[in-house]
Design a protein around this motif. Structure first.
Motif, PDB file in Angstrom:
ATOM      1  N   UNK A   1      -7.234  -0.575   7.324  1.00 57.46           N
ATOM      2  CA  UNK A   1      -5.850  -0.974   7.543  1.00 57.46           C
ATOM      3  C   UNK A   1      -5.754  -2.163   8.499  1.00 57.46           C
ATOM      4  N   UNK A   2      -4.625  -2.879   8.463  1.00 52.07           N
ATOM      5  CA  UNK A   2      -4.335  -3.804   9.551  1.00 52.07           C
ATOM      6  C   UNK A   2      -4.132  -3.027  10.852  1.00 52.07           C
ATOM      7  N   UNK A   3      -4.322  -3.706  11.959  1.00 53.54           N
ATOM      8  CA  UNK A   3      -4.104  -3.109  13.272  1.00 53.54           C
ATOM      9  C   UNK A   3      -2.630  -3.282  13.641  1.00 53.54           C
ATOM     10  N   UNK A   4      -1.900  -2.164  13.735  1.00 54.62           N
ATOM     11  CA  UNK A   4      -0.472  -2.215  14.028  1.00 54.62           C
ATOM     12  C   UNK A   4      -0.170  -2.283  15.524  1.00 54.62           C
ATOM     13  N   UNK A   5      -1.198  -2.383  16.368  1.00 57.54           N
ATOM     14  CA  UNK A   5      -0.949  -2.321  17.804  1.00 57.54           C
ATOM     15  C   UNK A   5      -0.057  -3.469  18.281  1.00 57.54           C
ATOM     16  N   UNK A   6      -0.066  -4.613  17.583  1.00 55.68           N
ATOM     17  CA  UNK A   6       0.820  -5.725  17.929  1.00 55.68           C
ATOM     18  C   UNK A   6       2.286  -5.305  17.826  1.00 55.68           C
ATOM     19  N   UNK A   7       2.557  -4.331  16.949  1.00 50.93           N
ATOM     20  CA  UNK A   7       3.927  -3.871  16.738  1.00 50.93           C
ATOM     21  C   UNK A   7       4.282  -2.691  17.633  1.00 50.93           C
ATOM     22  N   UNK A   8       3.324  -2.217  18.405  1.00 48.80           N
ATOM     23  CA  UNK A   8       3.566  -1.054  19.257  1.00 48.80           C
ATOM     24  C   UNK A   8       4.707  -1.331  20.226  1.00 48.80           C
ATOM     25  N   UNK A   9       5.664  -0.419  20.256  1.00 48.09           N
ATOM     26  CA  UNK A   9       6.824  -0.593  21.113  1.00 48.09           C
ATOM     27  C   UNK A   9       7.893  -1.486  20.527  1.00 48.09           C
TER      28      UNK A   9
ATOM     29  N   UNK B   1      11.677  -8.856  13.795  1.00 52.05           N
ATOM     30  CA  UNK B   1      10.419  -9.016  13.063  1.00 52.05           C
ATOM     31  C   UNK B   1      10.630  -8.779  11.582  1.00 52.05           C
ATOM     32  N   UNK B   2      10.034  -9.625  10.762  1.00 49.82           N
ATOM     33  CA  UNK B   2      10.013  -9.447   9.311  1.00 49.82           C
ATOM     34  C   UNK B   2       8.560  -9.357   8.884  1.00 49.82           C
ATOM     35  N   UNK B   3       8.204  -8.271   8.217  1.00 48.56           N
ATOM     36  CA  UNK B   3       6.834  -8.062   7.740  1.00 48.56           C
ATOM     37  C   UNK B   3       6.760  -8.451   6.266  1.00 48.56           C
ATOM     38  N   UNK B   4       5.802  -9.293   5.928  1.00 47.31           N
ATOM     39  CA  UNK B   4       5.554  -9.656   4.527  1.00 47.31           C
ATOM     40  C   UNK B   4       4.221  -9.054   4.107  1.00 47.31           C
ATOM     41  N   UNK B   5       4.296  -8.057   3.242  1.00 46.30           N
ATOM     42  CA  UNK B   5       3.144  -7.315   2.707  1.00 46.30           C
ATOM     43  C   UNK B   5       2.469  -6.472   3.792  1.00 46.30           C
ATOM     44  N   UNK B   6       1.819  -5.420   3.345  1.00 49.81           N
ATOM     45  CA  UNK B   6       1.075  -4.530   4.245  1.00 49.81           C
ATOM     46  C   UNK B   6       0.029  -3.823   3.386  1.00 49.81           C
ATOM     47  N   UNK B   7      -1.139  -4.448   3.277  1.00 50.18           N
ATOM     48  CA  UNK B   7      -2.144  -3.965   2.334  1.00 50.18           C
ATOM     49  C   UNK B   7      -3.366  -3.377   3.006  1.00 50.18           C
ATOM     50  N   UNK B   8      -4.317  -2.964   2.176  1.00 48.68           N
ATOM     51  CA  UNK B   8      -5.568  -2.396   2.659  1.00 48.68           C
ATOM     52  C   UNK B   8      -6.729  -3.264   2.202  1.00 48.68           C
ATOM     53  N   UNK B   9      -7.847  -3.072   2.885  1.00 48.06           N
ATOM     54  CA  UNK B   9      -9.118  -3.684   2.512  1.00 48.06           C
ATOM     55  C   UNK B   9     -10.059  -2.557   2.134  1.00 48.06           C
ATOM     56  N   UNK B  10     -10.813  -2.745   1.068  1.00 42.76           N
ATOM     57  CA  UNK B  10     -11.739  -1.696   0.647  1.00 42.76           C
ATOM     58  C   UNK B  10     -13.088  -1.886   1.339  1.00 42.76           C
ATOM     59  N   UNK B  11     -13.730  -0.775   1.717  1.00 43.36           N
ATOM     60  CA  UNK B  11     -14.950  -0.863   2.532  1.00 43.36           C
ATOM     61  C   UNK B  11     -16.134  -1.414   1.749  1.00 43.36           C
ATOM     62  N   UNK B  12     -17.084  -1.972   2.494  1.00 42.38           N
ATOM     63  CA  UNK B  12     -18.343  -2.440   1.928  1.00 42.38           C
ATOM     64  C   UNK B  12     -19.441  -1.442   2.276  1.00 42.38           C
TER      65      UNK B  12
END
Length: 561
Positions: free
Chosen positions: A64-72, A43-54
């Protein structure tokens, strides 16, 4: 052109000759940018940013992004490649590295300096790899070539990823300013070279796809900034992103010209400008920048403050100034220059700040009444130019709300790319490149992960709804003493209401609804107190909706008599 399909399930195994792309953020939103490329089990990750709340996400710090896809599969990540140093591209890195601290972080000099400083606050020492335009780097089965692109922050990079399954050109955020302040233009010769080699998938910035023509050059802001400095009768307060080095350079140049001293206000602003100065990206004449405490001894006409808060962030310096919660007191004669564009969703927060500052007597100069901001993103003319010189086989618009992604897709099709080769997808949708063709093959979890008061993922959508209800509809606690034998009220319940008016008897009329709910439960043989609490809560909530057209948060408490 592909569309989101709710019925999509988990994707099948990736063929060995395939390349998989999964965006975990940045699609249908401006922020939270993160793409995961998969090839031959790596796996190669390109960028890992945040979103500011409304406003409808009270109490949330960042999303944050959901990292569960990368779990394990954390050990399969060969690197995180960062295209530039904006928070919506690097802000999530500390949280990813908490899952696996030794993931290599690849980026340009300024980008690595910004993320290293941020990681230090999280007590993480990253494993970094410095790259510059023209460099090529093997990261597992991914060969990455880095390309200079112009943006609103120095040192931006696009990345061309070569694999045995095909190639991907990811622009990051970019525009084609032909007269940038740092003389570092987007390398269109490299883009053309990649086009000659063959670009199987073009992942391209969509933010300004709806805007016709070409984006205005950064240097064209100089007259508006000069006017502010020439006409301001007192102090000048400039609010900008803490990473917008080019914009702040123009402010410093104007301050020198008009013999004003400058102080940076706000932790991130002070930190980032020190980094930019130390690395030579920000040119600061000796004696120009002083500590904010030294400004009290200077006349207002010699003072310039540069601070954070241009997006209405509640804890940023400008918001606190507007709320009279800062040591710097805004008053008559002050001029406040908002030198950033509005991120969608922040309009109300920024409007409140403008009104608050105006109330104290300040003159506000902003994008709506002066030319004090230009975008850092390519407009439609620039995107079409890129499509024509690259001539990619497939296109996946990234970075933007749905209207931006659609507009970008339409531009690609207008240049001759077949609609079947243009994928407009949502976060979490899996795009596979096999034998030179792209298709949507499934979907993975890619929801919002909220950071609130230092905790990650503890705040749920249900809790956010409760917070909104508390802020908008009020709350009522119902304390009911229930006879264990009969299931009836042993005495009238107590109501503790907040945010619902001052009449202490307003809920007395809800008692029959509670009695009916308890009677129905008794007739069904239900005596569990948790179930009784739920029934009382529903009864009071429905009564309040009918009687008062309110939907308060009801907290029922049942006590055995």
């Amino acid at each position: 052109m592909s569309h989101p399909h709710p019925e999509l399930g988990a994707p099948p195994s990736l063929p060995r000759n395939g390349l998989r792309v999964v965006a975990l953020g940045g699609l249908g939103e401006v922020g939270r940018n993160m793409a995961v490329l998969e090839h031959r089990g790596k796996l190669l990750v390109i960028d890992c940013g945040v979103l500011f709340p409304e406003e409808h996400q009270p109490g949330v710090d960042v999303i944050l992004p959901d990292f569960s896809y990368l779990s394990g599969r954390m050990q399969d990540i060969v690197a995180v490649v960062l295209t530039h140093g904006h928070e919506d591209h690097i802000g999530g890195v500390p949280y990813l590295l908490k899952e696996r601290p030794d993931i290599p972080v690849v980026g340009s000099q300024l980008t690595l300096a910004f993320i290293t400083a941020k990681l230090k606050e999280h007590r993480i020492k990253p494993k970094t790899t410095l790259v510059a335009e023209g460099d090529r780097l093997d990261l597992g089965p991914f060969n990455c070539e880095f390309v200079a692109v112009n943006h609103s922050i120095p040192d931006g990079l696009a990345v061309f990823v070569r694999t045995a399954a095909g190639s991907v050109l990811h622009t990051g955020d970019f525009k084609m300013d032909q007269f940038p302040l740092d003389d570092r233009i987007t390398d269109l010769r490299a883009f053309a070279r990649f086009g000659e080699e063959g670009v199987d998938l073009f992942m391209v910035d969509s933010t300004n796809a709806e805007v016709p023509g070409f984006t205005t050059a950064e240097k064209d802001l100089a007259p508006a900034i000069e006017t502010v400095f020439r006409t301001a009768p007192g102090r000048i307060v400039v609010s900008s992103f803490a990473s917008h080095v080019h914009r702040i350079q123009q402010v410093l140049d104007a301050a020198v010209e008009h013999k004003r001293k400058v102080a940076f206000v706000g932790r991130s602003m002070v930190r980032n400008m020190k980094i930019a100065q130390d690395l030579g990206y920000l040119k600061v004449p000796r004696g120009l920048v002083v500590d904010a405490r030294e400004l009290d001894s200077l006349p207002p006409t010699k003072v310039t403050l540069v601070c954070t808060g241009s997006q209405g962030e509640p804890m940023a310096a400008l918001s606190r100034m507007a709320n009279r919660d800062h040591q710097i007191r805004i008053g008559e004669g002050d001029t406040v220059l908002l030198a950033s564009s509005l991120i969608p969703g922040n309009e109300n927060a920024v409007s409140r700040i403008i009104n608050g500052l105006t109330r104290w007597g300040a003159k506000i100069v902003h994008q709506g009444n002066a030319k004090v901001h230009v975008s850092g993103h390519a407009s439609a003319g620039e995107l079409v130019y890129c499509y024509n010189i690259i001539q990619p086989r497939n296109v996946m618009p990234v970075h933007g709300e749905w209207r931006h992604l659609r507009a970008n897709a339409d531009l690609a099709i207008a240049t001759g790319i077949h609609p079947d080769n243009v994928v407009v997808v949502d976060d979490g949708m899996v795009v596979d490149l096999v034998d030179g063709r792209v298709k949507v093959s499934g979907k993975v979890r890619a929801g919002y992960v909220y950071v609130s008061a230092g905790s990650v993922g503890d705040v749920t959508e249900e809790e956010l709804r409760d917070r909104l209800t508390l802020s908008q509809q009020g709350t009522v606690t119902v304390v009911a003493l229930v006879d264990a034998e009969t299931g009836k009220l042993a005495e009238p319940p107590d109501f503790l209401a907040r945010g619902l008016g001052t009449d202490p008897t307003m809920f007395d009329a809800a008692v029959p609804a509670i009695e009916k709910a308890l009677a129905d439960a008794a007739s069904q043989g239900i005596g569990d107190y948790r179930e009784l609490e739920q029934r009382i809560g529903r009864a009071v909530s429905q009564w309040a909706g009918r009687k008062h057209r309110r939907n308060p948060l009801v907290i029922p408490v049942v006590i055995e008599a």
